[in-house]
Design a protein around this motif. Structure first.
Motif, PDB file in Angstrom:
ATOM      1  N   ASP A   7      39.163  35.512  40.136  1.00  0.00           N
ATOM      2  CA  ASP A   7      39.159  36.451  41.245  1.00  0.00           C
ATOM      3  C   ASP A   7      38.037  36.067  42.199  1.00  0.00           C
ATOM      4  OD1 ASP A   7      38.439  39.040  42.760  1.00  0.00           O
ATOM      5  OD2 ASP A   7      40.262  39.647  41.695  1.00  0.00           O
ATOM      6  N   GLU A   8      38.338  35.975  43.495  1.00  0.00           N
ATOM      7  CA  GLU A   8      37.342  35.528  44.466  1.00  0.00           C
ATOM      8  C   GLU A   8      36.160  36.472  44.576  1.00  0.00           C
ATOM      9  OE1 GLU A   8      39.686  37.500  48.309  1.00  0.00           O
ATOM     10  OE2 GLU A   8      39.347  35.347  48.203  1.00  0.00           O
ATOM     11  N   ARG A   9      36.359  37.755  44.230  1.00  0.00           N
ATOM     12  CA  ARG A   9      35.266  38.721  44.329  1.00  0.00           C
ATOM     13  C   ARG A   9      34.179  38.452  43.299  1.00  0.00           C
ATOM     14  NH1 ARG A   9      39.078  43.916  43.948  1.00  0.00           N
ATOM     15  NH2 ARG A   9      40.105  42.415  42.552  1.00  0.00           N
ATOM     16  N   LEU A  10      34.537  37.833  42.193  1.00  0.00           N
ATOM     17  CA  LEU A  10      33.562  37.587  41.129  1.00  0.00           C
ATOM     18  C   LEU A  10      32.451  36.653  41.609  1.00  0.00           C
ATOM     19  CD1 LEU A  10      34.338  37.179  37.398  1.00  0.00           C
ATOM     20  CD2 LEU A  10      32.720  35.629  38.460  1.00  0.00           C
ATOM     21  N   ALA A  11      32.830  35.550  42.246  1.00  0.00           N
ATOM     22  CA  ALA A  11      31.824  34.600  42.732  1.00  0.00           C
ATOM     23  C   ALA A  11      30.944  35.245  43.800  1.00  0.00           C
ATOM     24  CB  ALA A  11      32.508  33.352  43.280  1.00  0.00           C
ATOM     25  N   GLN A  12      31.544  36.023  44.683  1.00  0.00           N
ATOM     26  CA  GLN A  12      30.760  36.674  45.731  1.00  0.00           C
ATOM     27  C   GLN A  12      29.784  37.694  45.144  1.00  0.00           C
ATOM     28  OE1 GLN A  12      33.022  38.117  49.104  1.00  0.00           O
ATOM     29  NE2 GLN A  12      34.562  36.513  48.879  1.00  0.00           N
TER      30      GLN A  12
ATOM     31  N   MET B  78      44.269  28.325  36.391  1.00  0.00           N
ATOM     32  CA  MET B  78      43.485  29.529  36.148  1.00  0.00           C
ATOM     33  C   MET B  78      43.558  30.492  37.331  1.00  0.00           C
ATOM     34  SD  MET B  78      41.745  30.880  33.738  1.00  0.00           S
ATOM     35  CE  MET B  78      41.483  29.420  32.726  1.00  0.00           C
ATOM     36  N   GLU B  79      43.607  29.939  38.545  1.00  0.00           N
ATOM     37  CA  GLU B  79      43.576  30.782  39.734  1.00  0.00           C
ATOM     38  C   GLU B  79      44.833  31.631  39.869  1.00  0.00           C
ATOM     39  OE1 GLU B  79      42.384  30.276  44.457  1.00  0.00           O
ATOM     40  OE2 GLU B  79      42.712  28.531  43.176  1.00  0.00           O
ATOM     41  N   SER B  80      45.989  31.088  39.466  1.00  0.00           N
ATOM     42  CA  SER B  80      47.254  31.813  39.630  1.00  0.00           C
ATOM     43  C   SER B  80      47.721  32.506  38.353  1.00  0.00           C
ATOM     44  CB  SER B  80      48.342  30.824  40.085  1.00  0.00           C
ATOM     45  OG  SER B  80      48.499  29.777  39.133  1.00  0.00           O
ATOM     46  N   LYS B  81      47.031  32.253  37.256  1.00  0.00           N
ATOM     47  CA  LYS B  81      47.493  32.778  35.974  1.00  0.00           C
ATOM     48  C   LYS B  81      47.154  34.244  35.786  1.00  0.00           C
ATOM     49  CE  LYS B  81      47.575  31.469  31.084  1.00  0.00           C
ATOM     50  NZ  LYS B  81      47.080  30.491  30.093  1.00  0.00           N
ATOM     51  N   TYR B  82      46.030  34.686  36.334  1.00  0.00           N
ATOM     52  CA  TYR B  82      45.554  36.054  36.099  1.00  0.00           C
ATOM     53  C   TYR B  82      45.550  36.846  37.397  1.00  0.00           C
ATOM     54  CZ  TYR B  82      44.141  34.312  31.548  1.00  0.00           C
ATOM     55  OH  TYR B  82      44.156  33.755  30.303  1.00  0.00           O
ATOM     56  N   ARG B  83      46.182  37.983  37.347  1.00  0.00           N
ATOM     57  CA  ARG B  83      46.220  38.913  38.470  1.00  0.00           C
ATOM     58  C   ARG B  83      45.797  40.291  37.972  1.00  0.00           C
ATOM     59  NH1 ARG B  83      46.175  35.036  41.011  1.00  0.00           N
ATOM     60  NH2 ARG B  83      47.676  34.203  42.523  1.00  0.00           N
ATOM     61  N   ASN B  84      45.197  41.093  38.858  1.00  0.00           N
ATOM     62  CA  ASN B  84      44.809  42.449  38.465  1.00  0.00           C
ATOM     63  C   ASN B  84      45.175  43.401  39.591  1.00  0.00           C
ATOM     64  OD1 ASN B  84      42.261  42.965  40.238  1.00  0.00           O
ATOM     65  ND2 ASN B  84      41.880  40.945  39.308  1.00  0.00           N
ATOM     66  N   ASP B  85      45.227  44.675  39.260  1.00  0.00           N
ATOM     67  CA  ASP B  85      45.628  45.709  40.214  1.00  0.00           C
ATOM     68  C   ASP B  85      44.432  46.407  40.856  1.00  0.00           C
ATOM     69  OD1 ASP B  85      48.325  45.219  39.629  1.00  0.00           O
ATOM     70  OD2 ASP B  85      48.272  46.591  37.904  1.00  0.00           O
ATOM     71  N   ASN B  86      43.241  45.880  40.633  1.00  0.00           N
ATOM     72  CA  ASN B  86      42.045  46.497  41.198  1.00  0.00           C
ATOM     73  C   ASN B  86      41.875  46.038  42.650  1.00  0.00           C
ATOM     74  OD1 ASN B  86      39.211  46.976  41.920  1.00  0.00           O
ATOM     75  ND2 ASN B  86      38.934  47.488  39.769  1.00  0.00           N
ATOM     76  N   SER B  87      41.850  46.988  43.591  1.00  0.00           N
ATOM     77  CA  SER B  87      41.754  46.661  45.020  1.00  0.00           C
ATOM     78  C   SER B  87      40.398  47.029  45.609  1.00  0.00           C
ATOM     79  CB  SER B  87      42.861  47.379  45.792  1.00  0.00           C
ATOM     80  OG  SER B  87      42.746  48.786  45.641  1.00  0.00           O
ATOM     81  N   GLN B  88      39.388  47.250  44.773  1.00  0.00           N
ATOM     82  CA  GLN B  88      38.067  47.608  45.283  1.00  0.00           C
ATOM     83  C   GLN B  88      37.471  46.471  46.107  1.00  0.00           C
ATOM     84  OE1 GLN B  88      36.764  49.078  41.109  1.00  0.00           O
ATOM     85  NE2 GLN B  88      35.377  50.136  42.517  1.00  0.00           N
ATOM     86  N   THR B  89      36.736  46.835  47.136  1.00  0.00           N
ATOM     87  CA  THR B  89      36.101  45.833  47.982  1.00  0.00           C
ATOM     88  C   THR B  89      34.816  45.333  47.322  1.00  0.00           C
ATOM     89  OG1 THR B  89      34.827  47.487  49.194  1.00  0.00           O
ATOM     90  CG2 THR B  89      37.030  46.955  50.040  1.00  0.00           C
ATOM     91  N   ILE B  90      34.308  44.224  47.838  1.00  0.00           N
ATOM     92  CA  ILE B  90      33.102  43.641  47.268  1.00  0.00           C
ATOM     93  C   ILE B  90      31.905  44.575  47.475  1.00  0.00           C
ATOM     94  CG2 ILE B  90      32.635  42.354  49.389  1.00  0.00           C
ATOM     95  CD1 ILE B  90      31.831  41.258  45.769  1.00  0.00           C
ATOM     96  N   GLY B  91      31.886  45.338  48.563  1.00  0.00           N
ATOM     97  CA  GLY B  91      30.801  46.300  48.787  1.00  0.00           C
ATOM     98  C   GLY B  91      30.821  47.419  47.775  1.00  0.00           C
ATOM     99  N   ASP B  92      32.010  47.908  47.449  1.00  0.00           N
ATOM    100  CA  ASP B  92      32.151  48.956  46.440  1.00  0.00           C
ATOM    101  C   ASP B  92      31.688  48.452  45.073  1.00  0.00           C
ATOM    102  OD1 ASP B  92      32.764  51.379  45.406  1.00  0.00           O
ATOM    103  OD2 ASP B  92      34.933  51.194  45.563  1.00  0.00           O
TER     104      ASP B  92
END
Length: 520
Positions: free
Chosen positions: A339-344, A414-428
């Protein structure tokens, strides 16, 4: 993937928006190995695990994952003939001008074959990239129930003319949030305009400061040069490989981050005494080369050779046979791809800790690795639905200790294998990170474990590293305490105060600059 791509020389002037190359600029660098593919959206976290420079020195082991090729560049054209001695002065000068012209022609031909491109205007690149990011965030926000949200594009770092209106919206949003969330201790509602602005600021901070592709190329060039020196220091008695490890590849490296390297001797069973002897030989060779300075041998539990590279300007830390470091680099890279939010979030938390003086293990606080593990752990158990899976449970074979580090698998899917339903923003997520470790995680009794994806209790451990330390973060492979450097109550108190202060600043709607400015 064995496709051949355009080659780009180390140190070329090729630049790209914020280090993000497009698919036409795929690399296969000469003197490097296995830097094969960069995706359009996540160039720095390529599916290929780019951590190794292995040129020669193999003991015959087959290695399909990494490959081991080396080619020498040479000019296609023949060298110009030297003008004969009997030519007069005018003829000689004319022939010399012809030689220079021919050499320039050869250089242009070489650059064309290497794929060198003209430099891009960085100001235009940054502006275009920022607009792209803002549009992406805006689409995500508009897809949800936006209510009184502000457009993130209007909330750039330099725009302050609407500050009065903006703080009024924060105030009204906070009142409605506190009325509807009487049972929650969350710092700020995820639907407030403050969170939207904070998300935009964190994203800008990330892409402005993250390690660029050019910096990664230079570190790989350094890795290759050090490999040649290390192989000579080992006197060819061992098969050896050189790995780039740590933040360089796990998503937390900035443009100025150090280069962490591991010299791996797969067929050598060497103890600490032999390790020190080999590091001393390597130190002497580095001094004689004249390319390195500030060379120091740190005789710690894990001996480290520290030095500066005069060619690239990087500060370097080199260890020997730290296989756990190679494995956890591989694991954290996999998480950054999920998930791109993890690195950020890892990047934002790391620099929050650094600017608040709690990111220095030698001073009795966190090391960067512990902060990265805490971030992953929070995304496993601190949000609902979870953003980060428990990879060591769902991908047991991929991250098994029975697998040799030289045979660690690629991370293409790995990038396409895992998806999640969490839509929280990086600020949240950034605000909730501090709320989680302030209110829901008990440092006195709890152990954070990304290996199991749940909280463990200290009472289940008997070693002093768990019972006598103030903070417990489990290393996912050797199951040691990565936060054992926090040994004094004074430092622990300072860490707690930093977390509490961050939560207060989030409650008061502070800009991201307030989180990454020196406090205390």
């Amino acid at each position: 993937m064995n496709a051949r791509y355009n080659r780009i020389p180390v140190g070329s002037n090729m630049r790209h928006p914020i280090g993000m190359p497009n698919s036409s600029q795929l690399l296969n660098l000469d003197h490097f190995t296995s830097l094969q593919r960069y995706s359009d959206t996540n160039a720095l976290f390529s599916p290929d695990l780019v951590i190794r420079s292995n040129i020669g020195g193999q003991s015959g082991a087959r290695n399909d994952t990494w490959g081991n090729s080396r080619q020498n560049l040479r000019y296609d054209e023949a060298r110009p003939t030297r003008p004969p001695n009997q030519l007069n002065g005018i003829q000689k000068r004319s022939a010399q001008r012809g030689n220079v012209a021919n050499q320039k022609k050869q250089l242009r031909s070489l650059k064309d074959r290497l794929g060198q491109q003209r430099p891009i205007n960085y100001v235009e690149v940054d502006r275009d990239r920022t607009e792209l990011l803002a549009d992406s965030i805006s689409r995500r926000l508009n897809s949800e129930q936006s209510g009184s949200r502000l457009d993130p594009v209007e909330l750039s770092d330099s725009e302050t003319q609407d500050s009065t209106k903006y703080h009024k919206q924060i105030s009204s949003s906070s009142k409605s949030s506190s009325a509807s969330n009487t049972t929650s201790n969350t710092s700020v509602s995820s639907k407030s305009p403050y969170i939207d602005k904070l998300s935009h600021q964190i994203t800008r901070f990330f892409f402005r400061n993250i390690q660029t592709l050019e910096v990664l190329q230079q570190k790989r060039y350094l890795c290759n040069r050090l490999f040649e020196v290390a192989r000579a220091a080992a006197e060819t008695q061992y098969s050896c490989n050189m790995f780039l490890v740590g933040s360089t590849l796990n998503g937390c490296a900035s443009k100025t981050s150090d280069a962490d390297l591991c010299l791996y001797l797969p067929n050598a069973n060497i103890d600490k005494r032999k390790t020190l002897n080999l590091l001393e030989k390597l130190r002497n060779r580095l001094r004689r080369s004249g390319q390195f300075g500030g060379i120091q041998l740190i005789r710690a539990t894990v001996p480290i050779l520290k030095f500066n590279d005069h060619v690239t300007g990087f500060e370097c830390d080199l260890n020997i046979n730290n296989s756990v470091g190679i494995r956890n680099t591989h694991l954290l890279k996999a998480y950054s791809l999920v998930d791109e939010r993890l690195a950020q979030l890892m990047f934002a938390v790391k620099y929050w800790a650094r600017f608040n003086g709690i990111n220095d293990a030698s001073a009795g606080t966190f090391n960067s690795y512990s902060l990265a593990l805490m971030t992953i752990f929070f995304l496993q158990v601190g949000v609902s639905p979870p953003i980060a899976p428990v990879l060591q449970q769902v991908e047991k074979e991929m991250f098994s200790l029975d697998r040799e580090v030289e045979q660690l698998p690629r991370l293409d899917k790995m990038e396409s294998k895992y998806r999640n339903d969490n839509s929280q923003t990086i600020g949240d997520l950034f605000c909730q990170f501090f709320e989680f470790f302030n209110s829901r995680f008990n440092f006195d009794t709890d152990i954070a474990s990304i290996r199991l994806g749940r909280i463990l209790k200290r009472s289940s451990k008997s070693e002093p590293q768990w019972t006598e330390k103030y903070i417990c973060i489990e290393e996912p492979f050797d199951q040691s305490n990565t936060a054992r450097a926090v040994y004094s109550h004074e430092k622990f108190t300072r860490i707690k105060q930093a977390f509490e202060g961050a939560e207060r600043r989030a409650d008061h709607g502070r800009d991201f600059d307030c989180f990454v400015a020196m406090h205390g």
